[in-house]
Motif scaffolding. Structure first.
Motif, PDB file in Angstrom:
ATOM      1  N   PHE A  99      78.454 131.190  49.388  1.00  0.00           N
ATOM      2  CA  PHE A  99      79.818 131.232  49.899  1.00  0.00           C
ATOM      3  C   PHE A  99      80.632 130.109  49.250  1.00  0.00           C
ATOM      4  CE2 PHE A  99      77.101 133.101  53.128  1.00  0.00           C
ATOM      5  CZ  PHE A  99      77.785 134.269  53.437  1.00  0.00           C
ATOM      6  N   PRO A 100      81.947 130.235  49.285  1.00  0.00           N
ATOM      7  CA  PRO A 100      82.779 129.173  48.684  1.00  0.00           C
ATOM      8  C   PRO A 100      82.493 127.797  49.274  1.00  0.00           C
ATOM      9  CG  PRO A 100      84.110 131.104  49.145  1.00  0.00           C
ATOM     10  CD  PRO A 100      82.766 131.373  49.754  1.00  0.00           C
ATOM     11  N   SER A 101      82.077 127.770  50.510  1.00  0.00           N
ATOM     12  CA  SER A 101      81.763 126.486  51.149  1.00  0.00           C
ATOM     13  C   SER A 101      80.452 125.898  50.655  1.00  0.00           C
ATOM     14  CB  SER A 101      81.674 126.694  52.656  1.00  0.00           C
ATOM     15  OG  SER A 101      80.595 127.575  52.945  1.00  0.00           O
ATOM     16  N   ALA A 160      77.641 127.132  51.460  1.00  0.00           N
ATOM     17  CA  ALA A 160      76.582 127.678  52.300  1.00  0.00           C
ATOM     18  C   ALA A 160      75.979 128.864  51.554  1.00  0.00           C
ATOM     19  CB  ALA A 160      77.134 128.122  53.643  1.00  0.00           C
ATOM     20  N   ALA A 161      74.735 129.128  51.786  1.00  0.00           N
ATOM     21  CA  ALA A 161      74.072 130.196  51.042  1.00  0.00           C
ATOM     22  C   ALA A 161      73.116 130.970  51.922  1.00  0.00           C
ATOM     23  CB  ALA A 161      73.310 129.608  49.861  1.00  0.00           C
ATOM     24  N   LEU A 162      72.969 132.236  51.579  1.00  0.00           N
ATOM     25  CA  LEU A 162      71.983 133.095  52.221  1.00  0.00           C
ATOM     26  C   LEU A 162      71.073 133.657  51.137  1.00  0.00           C
ATOM     27  CD1 LEU A 162      73.883 135.321  54.823  1.00  0.00           C
ATOM     28  CD2 LEU A 162      72.067 133.665  55.297  1.00  0.00           C
ATOM     29  N   GLY A 186      68.781 130.605  55.086  1.00  0.00           N
ATOM     30  CA  GLY A 186      70.157 130.141  54.989  1.00  0.00           C
ATOM     31  C   GLY A 186      70.192 128.653  54.707  1.00  0.00           C
ATOM     32  N   LEU A 187      71.225 128.257  53.991  1.00  0.00           N
ATOM     33  CA  LEU A 187      71.379 126.843  53.654  1.00  0.00           C
ATOM     34  C   LEU A 187      72.778 126.396  54.053  1.00  0.00           C
ATOM     35  CD1 LEU A 187      70.337 124.950  50.508  1.00  0.00           C
ATOM     36  CD2 LEU A 187      72.744 124.951  51.136  1.00  0.00           C
ATOM     37  N   LEU A 188      72.861 125.240  54.671  1.00  0.00           N
ATOM     38  CA  LEU A 188      74.133 124.706  55.141  1.00  0.00           C
ATOM     39  C   LEU A 188      74.287 123.278  54.636  1.00  0.00           C
ATOM     40  CD1 LEU A 188      76.579 125.256  56.990  1.00  0.00           C
ATOM     41  CD2 LEU A 188      75.250 124.250  58.854  1.00  0.00           C
TER      42      LEU A 188
END
Lengths: 320, 144
Positions: free
Chosen positions: A239-241, A243-245, A278-280
């Motif tokens: 994601f642009p932020s 964060a990833a899935l 998921g990664l934050l």
């Protein structure tokens, strides 16, 4: 590292490969979910993979998995029998360090606990598991060019620092069994590429364990497990932020073992596992990861294997 | 932050449906009339009948196993054997920390007690015979 992805256009170039950590997490979990605690070969893929801009990291991973059934030697799935249950807990401490632009090394120190019940017994135990050392060398990096994917070679060794299930120190339900009782060497090849915000990873790993000799009641058993082959495919989205899935599926196959020089029938393995991770990113140096994994409980997809359903939480601190 | 929450929510919502089941075995205090399996010893070719308690086939946990040895030519029970038994999971490469106790309950009928099979999967009873007959036999069965 340059990147063609428009999704990454607003990100500093060195932040782009943050998804690497998510995929590394997926890969690690898939390997370790292949068997329950006492029998698990530690993952060959680094649990805390360094992104290109990172020089070192440390992390802690908390895992829990419940056994929901098992596959027999013919791949038939059955739920656990009445009164039987197993809960596997694991706390991993890991660290990784960059050796140079292309190479990194990682060390994993696991602590395992198991709660196991049968119709008439209940037991809880645990201890230190098998320590694992991994090396990764990236010849090329994903996203560097459109035509050449990232290509990395993986090598790992697992040390028998845990306690095998047949040790005389182990209690009847073997809840304090924490190791396979043998060295394991692993070698793998990883190919990965970025397509816009999407990322694809294909990894193949072969692992070989040393033979074990166990003597009980005047009987000596010399067993050598067959080479274990694992294929892993993973797709991630960033994601642009940042964060990833990532969703992955892995398939592990292992031939019949050899006991006292003869092939042991019905001792081969197959395991199919799916993982969602998921990664934050919490800051430039901290990130949190979470994952759920399951050995797919469909007959023929696994053989001679318990079926686990579990999840994990991971905290990582990295240095640039 | 919206995307970050979406990422975590997707992980939390990850569910894969289960399928398949096995009917639990009935518990019993007496060995079944029909054996779980029959096989022969490796060298002498004695007939071996295998039965299990408290269920047949065995389930996780504590089990007892009855091994009956017969001469294949005469059908007579083979008494006086000294049995050493090691439970083993060939697919996992390990055994059990508990060694079962062997008692000849009737001529030719040997009962293994204190057998703990703590994991589902294929278990072997790697058995060495000494005494009137020196031989080996490896009964193997699935534990659920």
């Amino acid at each position: 590292m340059s990147c063609q992805a428009s999704r990454f256009a607003n990100l500093p170039a060195w932040r782009v490969p943050s998804w690497v950590s998510a995929l590394a997490l997926v890969s690690c979990l898939t390997q370790r979910a292949a068997a329950q605690a006492c029998c698990a070969g530690t993952g060959v893929v680094t649990p805390g993979r360094l992104a290109l801009h990172e020089s070192a990291l440390v992390g802690v991973q908390l895992k829990a998995a419940a056994e929901i059934g098992s596959f027999d030697a013919h791949g038939r799935y059955a739920a656990l029998t009445r009164g039987g249950s197993e809960l596997d807990l694991e706390q991993d401490a890991f660290a990784a360090v960059r050796l140079n632009r292309h190479a990194q090394a990682a060390l994993l120190l696991p602590v395992l606990e198991t709660r196991r019940t049968s119709a008439t017994q209940s037991e809880f135990g645990g201890g230190f598991g098998d320590a694992n050392l991994n090396l990764r060398y990236d010849f090329t990096f994903a996203g560097a060019t459109k035509t050449i994917p990232g290509l990395g070679i993986l090598a790992g060794i697992t040390f028998p620092t845990g306690t095998p299930a047949d040790s005389s120190r182990i209690r009847p339900l073997a809840t304090d069994a924490t190791g396979i009782g043998a060295f394991q060497a692993s070698l793998g090849l990883a190919v990965e590429q970025v397509f816009g915000p999407w990322l694809v990873n294909l990894t193949g790993v072969v692992a070989q364990r040393t033979a074990r000799t166990v003597s009980q009641s005047g009987i000596t058993i010399h067993e050598h497990l067959a080479a274990q082959w694992t294929a892993l495919g993973a797709v991630g989205y960033v994601f642009p932020s940042e964060a990833a899935l990532a969703l992955s599926a892995s398939y592990t196959a292992e031939g019949d073992a050899t006991i006292d020089g003869a092939t042991a029938p019905d001792s081969s393995h197959r395991t199919t596992t799916v993982t969602l991770a998921g990664l934050l990113p919490l800051s430039d140096s901290w990130r949190a990861q979470a994952a759920l994994f399951q050995n797919v409980p469909i007959s023929t997809l696994s053989v001679n294997q318990p079926a686990l359903l579990g999840g994990s939480l991971t905290a990582v601190h990295a240095w640039l | 932050m919206k995307h970050q929450l979406l990422a975590l929510a997707a992980v939390a919502g990850f569910v894969v449906a289960c399928s398949g089941s096995a009917a639990p075995s009935e518990s019993s205090t007496e060995y079944s009339k029909d054996p779980l399996l029959t096989l022969k010893t490796e060298s002498a070719g004695l007939d071996v009948e295998v039965r299990t308690l408290p269920s047949q086939p065995p389930v996780l946990g504590n089990s007892s196993v009855q091994l009956i040895f017969r001469d294949p030519a005469t059908g007579e029970a083979q008494s006086g054997l000294d049995l050493q038994v090691v439970p083993w999971m060939p697919a996992m490469g390990h055994g059990s920390s508990v060694t079962p106790t062997v008692t000849e309950t009737e001529p030719g009928s040997y009962e293994l007690t204190g057998l703990v099979m703590f994991m589902p999967g294929t278990w072997q009873l790697r058995t060495t015979l000494t005494g009137p007959v020196a031989d080996h036999v490896v009964p193997s069965f699935q534990v659920r």
